[in-house]
Design a protein around this motif. Structure first.
Motif, PDB file in Angstrom:
ATOM      1  N   SER A  51      10.404  -6.076  -2.538  1.00 27.11           N
ATOM      2  CA  SER A  51      11.129  -5.082  -3.345  1.00 27.11           C
ATOM      3  C   SER A  51      10.784  -5.224  -4.828  1.00 27.11           C
ATOM      4  N   VAL A  52      10.680  -6.466  -5.305  1.00 30.30           N
ATOM      5  CA  VAL A  52      10.368  -6.680  -6.728  1.00 30.30           C
ATOM      6  C   VAL A  52       8.969  -6.158  -7.046  1.00 30.30           C
ATOM      7  N   VAL A  53       7.987  -6.517  -6.218  1.00 29.61           N
ATOM      8  CA  VAL A  53       6.616  -6.064  -6.466  1.00 29.61           C
ATOM      9  C   VAL A  53       6.525  -4.543  -6.331  1.00 29.61           C
ATOM     10  N   SER A  54       7.226  -3.965  -5.369  1.00 30.68           N
ATOM     11  CA  SER A  54       7.206  -2.509  -5.191  1.00 30.68           C
ATOM     12  C   SER A  54       7.818  -1.800  -6.397  1.00 30.68           C
ATOM     13  N   PHE A  55       8.872  -2.369  -6.971  1.00 31.30           N
ATOM     14  CA  PHE A  55       9.472  -1.760  -8.158  1.00 31.30           C
ATOM     15  C   PHE A  55       8.482  -1.713  -9.311  1.00 31.30           C
ATOM     16  N   LEU A  56       7.747  -2.797  -9.537  1.00 28.52           N
ATOM     17  CA  LEU A  56       6.771  -2.815 -10.633  1.00 28.52           C
ATOM     18  C   LEU A  56       5.688  -1.757 -10.432  1.00 28.52           C
TER      19      LEU A  56
ATOM     20  N   LEU B 232      -4.195  -1.430  -8.751  1.00 26.71           N
ATOM     21  CA  LEU B 232      -2.986  -1.921  -8.083  1.00 26.71           C
ATOM     22  C   LEU B 232      -3.263  -2.349  -6.642  1.00 26.71           C
ATOM     23  N   MET B 233      -4.126  -1.644  -5.947  1.00 28.48           N
ATOM     24  CA  MET B 233      -4.497  -2.061  -4.596  1.00 28.48           C
ATOM     25  C   MET B 233      -5.187  -3.416  -4.618  1.00 28.48           C
ATOM     26  N   PHE B 234      -6.087  -3.593  -5.560  1.00 29.77           N
ATOM     27  CA  PHE B 234      -6.780  -4.882  -5.699  1.00 29.77           C
ATOM     28  C   PHE B 234      -5.814  -5.978  -6.129  1.00 29.77           C
ATOM     29  N   TRP B 235      -4.909  -5.642  -7.049  1.00 31.61           N
ATOM     30  CA  TRP B 235      -3.941  -6.619  -7.550  1.00 31.61           C
ATOM     31  C   TRP B 235      -2.986  -7.061  -6.445  1.00 31.61           C
ATOM     32  N   SER B 236      -2.649  -6.181  -5.528  1.00 32.39           N
ATOM     33  CA  SER B 236      -1.729  -6.529  -4.437  1.00 32.39           C
ATOM     34  C   SER B 236      -2.300  -7.639  -3.562  1.00 32.39           C
ATOM     35  N   PHE B 237      -3.611  -7.626  -3.321  1.00 31.67           N
ATOM     36  CA  PHE B 237      -4.229  -8.714  -2.575  1.00 31.67           C
ATOM     37  C   PHE B 237      -4.020 -10.046  -3.291  1.00 31.67           C
ATOM     38  N   GLY B 238      -4.140 -10.031  -4.617  1.00 27.08           N
ATOM     39  CA  GLY B 238      -3.972 -11.268  -5.372  1.00 27.08           C
ATOM     40  C   GLY B 238      -2.561 -11.804  -5.306  1.00 27.08           C
ATOM     41  N   VAL B 239      -1.571 -10.913  -5.350  1.00 28.22           N
ATOM     42  CA  VAL B 239      -0.176 -11.375  -5.284  1.00 28.22           C
ATOM     43  C   VAL B 239       0.114 -12.025  -3.939  1.00 28.22           C
TER      44      VAL B 239
ATOM     45  N   GLY C  41       0.818  -1.212   0.000  1.00 24.75           N
ATOM     46  CA  GLY C  41       0.000   0.000   0.000  1.00 24.75           C
ATOM     47  C   GLY C  41       0.847   1.256   0.000  1.00 24.75           C
ATOM     48  N   VAL C  42       1.916   1.244   0.792  1.00 23.65           N
ATOM     49  CA  VAL C  42       2.835   2.382   0.804  1.00 23.65           C
ATOM     50  C   VAL C  42       3.529   2.530  -0.552  1.00 23.65           C
ATOM     51  N   ALA C  43       3.816   1.399  -1.205  1.00 22.15           N
ATOM     52  CA  ALA C  43       4.438   1.457  -2.534  1.00 22.15           C
ATOM     53  C   ALA C  43       3.515   2.141  -3.544  1.00 22.15           C
ATOM     54  N   VAL C  44       2.219   1.836  -3.486  1.00 21.28           N
ATOM     55  CA  VAL C  44       1.265   2.470  -4.402  1.00 21.28           C
ATOM     56  C   VAL C  44       1.210   3.979  -4.151  1.00 21.28           C
TER      57      VAL C  44
END
Length: 624
Positions: A562-567, A365-372, A254-257
């Motif tokens: 870190s990888v997901v935050s970079f994307l 992206l918030m919704f997608w983060s739950f899926g990851v 969430g902070v990354a978004v």
């Protein structure tokens, strides 16, 4: 009796009372019934004798002449009646034509009033449509028609030649609206483009590349259904002892978004206000953030984080080398970006488009983060996560190109007409309807072809003694180079402005650049490098923030987060940078269509083109 006139006697000329026989006035005698001395034999009109005051019957010849005269009078009367009826018909048709012309004028005035009212509400005044293009031809007045001889002729139906002429005129008018012109006829591009850009995007009501739009929507629905399923399974078996716990992942993502969105908005504002400075600075800011990210990951002493840190360090070295190599080309790229962004400022609503699309990306992206997070607990976690990343890449690339196409339309309008003739809300609506299939198609194919093109260039530069491998690498390089003709990023301008399909627009743009020798300039352009460097900077900033947080709380999750935050940071920065990207694309395409365009009088392209062509001629002279 003599025929001459005798002088009157004194008795007759005297004023004394005369005898009844000589009284000429009251009453005349039969023998002296004459006023003037002539005799009755002279057959004078005044006075007449009783014998001569008779009605002579007309002769047959005079009767025939009078009948012919009467016939001629009747014929002339009939002709006058016919002419009057014809004049009345002409007057009625003229009145109908005048009423139709007045109705058309009232419709045009009503549309202009509505447009001006909309522009005033949006804070700008729209330039009026030229009278030649909006006002129909005025019909001749009744006086002009009546003054000419009118011949009564029945209305004839149109012949086959007339019907063919009318059909040709209608097809020409439609082609001027859609600008379906071959790229070789560049002399007609300016007039056709002027007609196109003034007409709002509602004219492009035909959906292009519809199968790819349906494919994108189906893929998005499947991705949403898969994420919901993963969340349900995860919540059913949720345990606080699991490594990939939602409480350990979601706060960082969430902070990354939020961080990525804030950085993207900040970079867009800086590029808008200081384009030249940011163009020269971003090629050094990105390597610096990359070095900090690599140092942070390598300091975790965890195998996964250490390996990712080494890869990022190698990437940092490549960035530094590239930045040093392009210093000589930096001035032209900075001038071009500054000119394009300054033009985008004059177009109302371009940055509103990027803002609303960024909000869409933020929600997804918030919704997608739950899926990851949920997919990491699944049995086939690597495959599921890879599928989610590919889906995210296509979705974010599509949103970025939506902003790019909508911005390119407004900027191209400004270059061609000289004023802002578009509405950003209509352009955004068209980007999600009429052009959406072409945008989805380009977003799917162009990144893949670009990656293959980079691989082909790398293999072609590697010298090998194996002739078979060298020929294969050369063939692969030629194949990827040819594919650029049918899929390139410059096509989004013609997709948005002329309503073409993506492949058609790509082919026409490629041919146009070849004809104008702009391919030589584009090969040495750094505008795309600025946008990529900005995206990398946003991704690395998210790695520093979220990776550092995770390193302090759950060191084992540092690499994956870190990888997901970079994307997340990379894609959000690219969406916001699509505004200057679309402005640069429109700059090149409009210059290729009409170099003498009024909005491109101060363009840096002509000077750069002369320099590069001079260098090419010098190299050819040396070789010969």
């Amino acid at each position: 009796m003599s025929a001459h006139t005798a002088p009157p006697s004194p008795a007759v000329a005297s004023t004394a009372p005369t005898s009844p026989a000589s009284n000429h006035t009251v009453p005349p005698s039969p023998a002296s019934n004459r006023t003037v001395p002539p005799s009755p034999a002279s057959n004078r009109t005044v006075p007449l004798s009783p014998a001569s005051n008779r009605t002579v019957p007309p002769s047959p010849a005079s009767t025939a002449v009078s009948k012919e005269t009467d016939k001629k009078d009747e014929e002339s009367t009939d002709k006058q009646d016919v002419e009057r009826s014809d004049n009345k018909d002409v007057e009625k048709s003229d009145k109908k034509d005048d009423e139709a012309a007045n109705a058309d004028k009232e419709e045009v005035k009503t549309e202009e009033k509505e447009k001006s009212a909309n522009d005033k509400e949006a804070g700008q005044v729209e330039a009026p449509i030229p009278a030649e293009a909006s006002t129909p031809a005025k019909a001749p007045s009744i006086a002009e028609i009546v003054s000419e001889p009118v011949e009564a002729s029945p209305v004839q139906p149109p012949t086959e030649e007339d019907a063919a002429t009318i059909t040709d005129e209608i097809s020409i008018h439609k082609n001027q609206k859609t600008n379906q012109v071959a790229p070789e006829t560049t002399s007609r591009f300016a007039d056709a483009a002027t007609t196109v850009v003034v007409v709002e995007s509602r004219t492009h009501n035909q959906l292009r590349d519809l199968p790819f739009a349906l494919l994108f929507v189906i893929h998005l629905l499947l991705a949403a259904a898969g994420i919901l399923y993963l969340n349900v399974v995860y919540l059913h078996d949720m345990s606080e002892t699991k490594l990939h716990n939602l409480q350990r992942w979601f706060p960082q993502l969430g902070v990354a978004v939020v961080t990525g969105g804030a950085f993207a908005y900040l970079c867009q504002g800086l590029f808008r206000k200081y384009p030249n400075f940011m163009a020269r600075s971003i090629i050094w800011i990105s390597p610096f953030l990359t070095l900090v990210s690599a140092s942070m990951l390598m300091s975790t002493e965890v195998a996964a984080s250490l390996s990712i840190g080494v890869v990022i360090l190698i990437f940092f070295i490549c960035q530094i080398l590239y930045s040093c190599l392009v210093l000589r080309r930096l001035k032209y790229a900075a001038d071009l970006l500054s000119f394009s962004i300054n033009t985008a400022k004059e177009v109302h609503g371009t940055y509103m488009i990027s803002f609303w699309v960024l909000v869409m990306a933020f929600v997804w992206l918030m919704f997608w983060s739950f899926g990851v997070v949920s997919a990491l607990t699944f049995q086939l976690a690597p495959l599921v996560v890879l599928a989610l990343i590919v889906s995210l890449a296509w979705t974010m690339e599509t949103l970025q190109n939506v902003v790019c196409a909508a911005t390119a339309r407004g900027v191209a309008t400004y270059y061609t007409v000289g004023t802002d003739q578009t509405h950003w809300d209509r352009s955004l609506l068209s980007a999600f309807t009429s052009w959406f299939g072409s945008i989805c198609f380009g977003s799917l194919t162009v990144p893949v072809l670009r990656m293959l093109r980079a691989m082909a260039r790398g293999l072609n530069r590697v010298h090998s003694d194996n002739e078979f491998m060298f020929s294969c690498a050369d063939c692969f390089d030629k194949a990827t180079s040819t594919s650029t003709k049918y899929a390139n990023n410059w096509a989004y301008v013609q997709v948005a402005v002329h309503g073409k399909a993506f492949v058609h627009a790509s082919r026409d743009t490629f041919s146009l650049f070849r004809q104008r020798h702009l391919d030589v300039v584009i090969k040495n352009d750094l505008a795309n490098s600025f946008f990529v460097f900005t995206g990398i900077s946003g991704g690395m900033l998210c790695v520093i923030v979220c990776g550092g947080w995770t390193f302090g709380t759950h060191k084992a999750l540092t690499a994956s987060i870190s990888v997901v935050s970079f994307l997340i940071g990379y894609f959000m920065a690219c969406i916001m940078m699509a505004v200057p990207q679309g402005a640069v694309y429109a700059h090149y395409v409009c210059y290729g269509e009409n170099p003498s365009c009024q909005g491109l009088s101060a363009s840096p392209i002509p000077k750069r083109l002369k320099e590069l062509l001079a260098d090419v001629d010098t190299e050819l002279t040396k070789v010969s």
